[in-house]
Design a protein around this motif. Structure first.
Motif, mmCIF file in Angstrom:
data_model
loop_
_atom_site.group_PDB
_atom_site.id
_atom_site.type_symbol
_atom_site.label_atom_id
_atom_site.label_comp_id
_atom_site.label_asym_id
_atom_site.label_seq_id
_atom_site.Cartn_x
_atom_site.Cartn_y
_atom_site.Cartn_z
ATOM 1 N N PRO A 22 0.843 -1.201 0.000
ATOM 2 C CA PRO A 22 0.000 0.000 0.000
ATOM 3 C C PRO A 22 0.878 1.251 0.000
ATOM 4 C CG PRO A 22 -0.696 -1.552 1.702
ATOM 5 C CD PRO A 22 0.650 -2.004 1.214
ATOM 6 N N LYS A 66 3.534 2.186 2.867
ATOM 7 C CA LYS A 66 3.608 1.083 3.826
ATOM 8 C C LYS A 66 4.511 -0.031 3.300
ATOM 9 C CE LYS A 66 -1.028 1.857 5.710
ATOM 10 N NZ LYS A 66 -2.345 1.226 6.032
ATOM 11 N N SER A 111 -7.792 -9.546 6.125
ATOM 12 C CA SER A 111 -8.374 -8.351 5.516
ATOM 13 C C SER A 111 -9.033 -8.629 4.162
ATOM 14 C CB SER A 111 -7.292 -7.283 5.344
ATOM 15 O OG SER A 111 -6.240 -7.770 4.539
ATOM 16 N N LYS A 115 -12.197 -2.256 -1.762
ATOM 17 C CA LYS A 115 -12.277 -1.118 -0.857
ATOM 18 C C LYS A 115 -11.101 -0.176 -1.126
ATOM 19 C CE LYS A 115 -14.048 -4.174 2.782
ATOM 20 N NZ LYS A 115 -13.819 -4.664 4.166
ATOM 21 N N PRO A 116 -11.230 1.092 -0.757
ATOM 22 C CA PRO A 116 -10.099 2.016 -0.941
ATOM 23 C C PRO A 116 -8.819 1.518 -0.281
ATOM 24 C CG PRO A 116 -12.085 3.249 -0.478
ATOM 25 C CD PRO A 116 -12.434 1.795 -0.305
ATOM 26 N N GLU A 117 -8.937 0.819 0.823
ATOM 27 C CA GLU A 117 -7.744 0.313 1.515
ATOM 28 C C GLU A 117 -7.068 -0.842 0.792
ATOM 29 O OE1 GLU A 117 -10.807 0.780 2.818
ATOM 30 O OE2 GLU A 117 -11.297 -0.773 4.310
ATOM 31 N N ASP A 118 -7.676 -1.328 -0.293
ATOM 32 C CA ASP A 118 -7.030 -2.337 -1.130
ATOM 33 C C ASP A 118 -6.079 -1.703 -2.139
ATOM 34 O OD1 ASP A 118 -10.165 -4.056 -1.211
ATOM 35 O OD2 ASP A 118 -8.405 -4.595 -0.012
ATOM 36 N N THR A 119 -6.065 -0.384 -2.205
ATOM 37 C CA THR A 119 -5.160 0.310 -3.119
ATOM 38 C C THR A 119 -3.710 -0.027 -2.782
ATOM 39 O OG1 THR A 119 -6.691 2.139 -3.515
ATOM 40 C CG2 THR A 119 -4.340 2.577 -3.856
ATOM 41 N N SER A 178 -10.959 3.844 -6.014
ATOM 42 C CA SER A 178 -11.333 5.222 -5.711
ATOM 43 C C SER A 178 -12.568 5.608 -6.509
ATOM 44 C CB SER A 178 -10.176 6.162 -6.056
ATOM 45 O OG SER A 178 -10.566 7.512 -5.897
#
Length: 112
Positions: free
Chosen positions: A37, A40, A59, A83-87, A111
């Motif tokens: 990510p 990260k 997740s 989900k956006p957090e999968d970017t 997004s």
């Protein structure tokens, strides 16, 4: 050493789907998808062994499905309900001990 080439990434809206592919130049008993990510460290996503056993990060459980075509030395990752957090940039490699050399990865952006 086996060469790995990922493809299939792109821009998708939340709730959408993508299918990633990874072409390997040789046979690998256990393979996995990893992702990095933005800002990260790289993290484990999902793994599959040649016999078909799978393992998923908490997740992505229930949303992602890993599979492989042993005849084509190709690994897949079907990603649903994104989900956006999968970017992230998604990579494939050996599991649980990745090769030192990684492919270029494929960018997935979730997004609206």
């Amino acid at each position: 050493q086996v060469q790995l080439v990922e493809s299939g990434g792109g821009l998708v809206q939340p709730g959408g789907s993508l299918r990633l592919s990874c072409a390997a130049s040789g046979s690998i008993v256990a393979m996995a998808w990893y992702r990095r990510p933005p800002g990260k460290q790289r993290e484990f996503v999902a793994a599959v062994i040649s016999g078909g056993s799978t393992n998923y990060a908490d997740s992505v459980k229930g949303r992602f499905t890993i599979s492989r075509d042993n005849g084509k030395n190709t690994l897949y990752l079907q990603m649903n309900s994104l989900k956006p957090e999968d970017t992230a940039v998604y990579y494939c490699n050996r599991w649980p001990l990745p090769f030192g050399s990684w492919g270029q990865g494929t960018q997935v952006t979730v997004s609206s």
